[in-house]
Scaffold this motif. Sequence first.
Motif, short mmCIF file in Angstrom:
data_model
loop_
_atom_site.label_atom_id
_atom_site.label_comp_id
_atom_site.label_asym_id
_atom_site.label_seq_id
_atom_site.Cartn_x
_atom_site.Cartn_y
_atom_site.Cartn_z
N GLY A 145 0.80 -1.22 0.00
CA GLY A 145 0.00 0.00 0.00
C GLY A 145 0.83 1.26 0.00
N ARG A 147 2.90 2.29 -2.09
CA ARG A 147 3.01 2.88 -3.44
C ARG A 147 2.14 4.13 -3.57
N ASP A 148 0.97 4.11 -2.97
CA ASP A 148 0.03 5.22 -3.11
C ASP A 148 0.36 6.40 -2.20
N TYR A 149 1.33 6.24 -1.32
CA TYR A 149 1.64 7.31 -0.36
C TYR A 149 3.11 7.70 -0.37
N TYR A 158 4.34 6.15 7.09
CA TYR A 158 3.32 5.26 6.56
C TYR A 158 3.07 4.09 7.51
N ASP A 169 -3.09 -1.27 4.97
CA ASP A 169 -2.17 -1.93 4.06
C ASP A 169 -2.57 -3.40 3.99
N LYS A 195 5.66 -1.97 -5.55
CA LYS A 195 4.59 -1.43 -4.72
C LYS A 195 5.09 -1.04 -3.33
#
Length: 512
Positions: A145, A147-149, A158, A169, A195
């Motif tokens: 997860g 990757r999106d942040y 994160y 995540d 990712k």
Amino acid sequence: MSQSQETLLQLRVITPNDYTALAELMDLVYPDIGGAWPKATIQALVNAFPDGQIAIEDNGKLVAAALTIKVNYQRYSSRHTYKDVVSDKEIARHDDRGDALYGLDVFVHPDYRGLRLGRRLYEARRELCRALNLKAILAGGRIPGYRDYADKMSVNEYIEAVQRKELYDPILSFQLSNDFDIKRLMHQYLPEDKKSRGFATLLEWDNIFYEEEADSIHEVEKSIVRIGVAQWQMRTVTSLEDLLAQTEFIVSSLSDYQSDFALFPEFFSAPLMGLAPEKSPVEAVKFLSEFSEEIRLRMSQMAVEYNINIVAGSLPVQDDNRLYNVSYLCHRDGSVDEQYKIHITPHEKRDWVLDGGDKIQVFETDAGKVGILICYDSEFPELARILAEQGVQILFVPFWVDTKNGYLRVRLCSQARAIENECYVAIAGSVGNLPRVDNVNIQYAQSAVFSPSDVYFPHDATLAEATANAEMMIYADVDLDKLKLLNTEGSVNNLKDRRLDLYRVQLKSEQD
């Protein structure tokens, strides 16, 4: 998953014949990081460590799997990469002499997510870890997860957000919900994992039941401990030998029932004061203290002879012209420890001029870590908390009270000590009357053994209980392993959840 077919799940080990189905599942779940492992890798895992390769099938269809190896804990509990676990030739580095499990992978068919199959596989791993007496389960946890942040926050930020459940995540959140702890962040764990940006967390689940190998079976820590409690009848005696005969009868009886401990009440030697009825209260308790050393010696001999640890209630002891209330722990190996009563009641100060001790400690025994709180001491939560921080498992509370009000103070406070400190508490008192002894003429007691209050223990948190005001002995088996479970997996975690940022209990002697 077909809605027309009923789910029929079976958990089993993976066999070489499962490779085709397993490869199809891995290709479906991991198209972004290479898909299925080679057949030779799976074959090698099944041959090297068959119990570690677990699958779940639905009506014969393989729908979830967990792949596991054994590793050296010291090596893999520190920073490493995926290549340290699986070589360039995709051969898992299984160590048959390893002392920890390493989770290579857990994967579930997309159509079967939501059925908690991953949780079943993790529970199977935990059972395997316990059955093999291994220290822990380790795993390198991807954080896909991120990757999106990645452009908005650091990887540490994160991970903290996932821990606080502000972000989700798909892997880390699942690992945390299965009681894994994050030990450290690992860089370039799996570089091709775009990712996760190559990051992974080192995760660990500790086996609280792990035991170091002992040189002898006699060195193995006991789990089930039997506590014997004497609800002592105060009766007129004609001599010290008369009192010791009564004492030995109780010790012998508790030993016959294979008790590990025999607990006597506070001031159980008080009938000896009847041998000098003309003395004032202060003179009488000093007279009583003259017998204490002989009682201690004889009870220590009984502990050895009857192979039982004896908590010798309490006895008055004179030291440098001061009187103290002392409990002796007579070990069955012949050694003796002592615990002075810390808090002295107004009656003890006024009528007997007793002084309080200044040391509290946990005693190591062959049946667990124990502490002793004499009567009034049980009503001060600080003492038990200090013992809890030293790992106490059983608290012994010898008491003497004359009324039910006094008894309920001891009982209710002892039950509170069991709950808040996640330990067992045994209380023992005296019953009957002593018409020729001032200040100890009447007694009230209902001796008992208490547990913490949670699903692992009786619904009323009481393991054994005597009949009120009747001479008798009671027994209770306490399971020390349940305390470990309570501490890690209980409905509440009283010791873990203390706000040490706001408060703490500390002996003055321990302060800087």
